[in-house]
Write a protein that holds these residues in place. Structure first.
Motif: not given
Length: 232
Positions: A27-33, A55-61, A63-71, A128-133
């Protein structure tokens, strides 16, 4: 000793978070497209996402999900030195085998691309978080075509190209392995699932490469003609 229940929980969390991230990535790729429509198309899309507080809650959410998956996904990676040596030996044996086990090779490369994504993906999400927030870059808080294009054309196109390749491979193979693991093979053969995986990989990769080439200034936006002329 890890119990069977804990292992199952780890598989569920790792698999579910990975599936959500894969779908979000597409979905992100389509939006950047939207840059294929030109700067106005990109800025309009970014403005809509920020106006409706997507955008605001998505970038935070994410990032948290990204870290959870990585762990949880990293628990499958050998941690001890002798285990890593065994993994290296298995990789070498597969490369020199006349009949290499494709699924094993896919898993090995998924581990490798996952390590790259952990580094480059974290950098991208934080940027992205720096840009959005914050209004630290650009005219205001939010994503802007001028700032994005400037960064990519200044040199970020290279790490983004590596990230694009790794993410597309990691996501498509990950979904294929999830499908096999959770019984999709009972409905579709592995050959069919692999064909679907390859089709998804090449489709999103080509679209992403085209988008990145426009961002990098190598191509003019091919769909800009679809927008009405800008009003003065």
């Amino acid at each position: 000793m890890t119990t069977a229940r804990a292992q199952l929980a780890n598989e569920l969390i790792s698999g579910a978070s990975g599936a959500v991230l894969a779908v979000f990535m597409w979905g992100h790729m389509l939006l950047v497209g939207s840059i294929l429509l030109g700067r106005r198309g990109f800025d309009w899309m970014a403005t809509q996402l920020e106006t409706w507080f997507v955008a605001q809650p998505a970038v935070v959410g994410i990032f948290v999900l990204f870290l959870v998956h990585a762990v949880f996904a990293s628990r499958k990676i050998p941690a001890q030195l002798h285990e890593r040596q065994q993994l290296t030996q298995v990789s070498t044996d597969l490369q020199h085998s006349w009949t290499p086990h494709l699924d094993s090779k896919l898993w090995l490369w998924q581990v490798r691309t996952g390590m790259v994504i952990l580094v480059l993906g974290s950098f991208h999400i934080l940027l992205l978080a720096v840009d959005v927030l914050t209004p630290l870059y650009g005219q205001h808080a939010g994503i802007e075509s001028t700032t994005t294009l400037g960064r990519v054309r200044a040199g970020l196109w290279l790490p983004y190209a590596v990230l694009l390749l790794c993410v597309e491979f990691h996501a498509s193979v990950g979904l294929y392995r999830l499908a096999v693991k959770w019984g999709a093979g009972a409905l579709l053969s592995r050959r069919t699932l692999k064909r679907i995986e390859r089709a998804l990989f090449w489709l999103i990769l080509v679209f992403g490469a085209l988008t990145l080439m426009v961002l990098a200034g190598l191509l003019d936006p091919p769909l800009e003609f679809l927008l009405p002329p800008a009003t003065q």
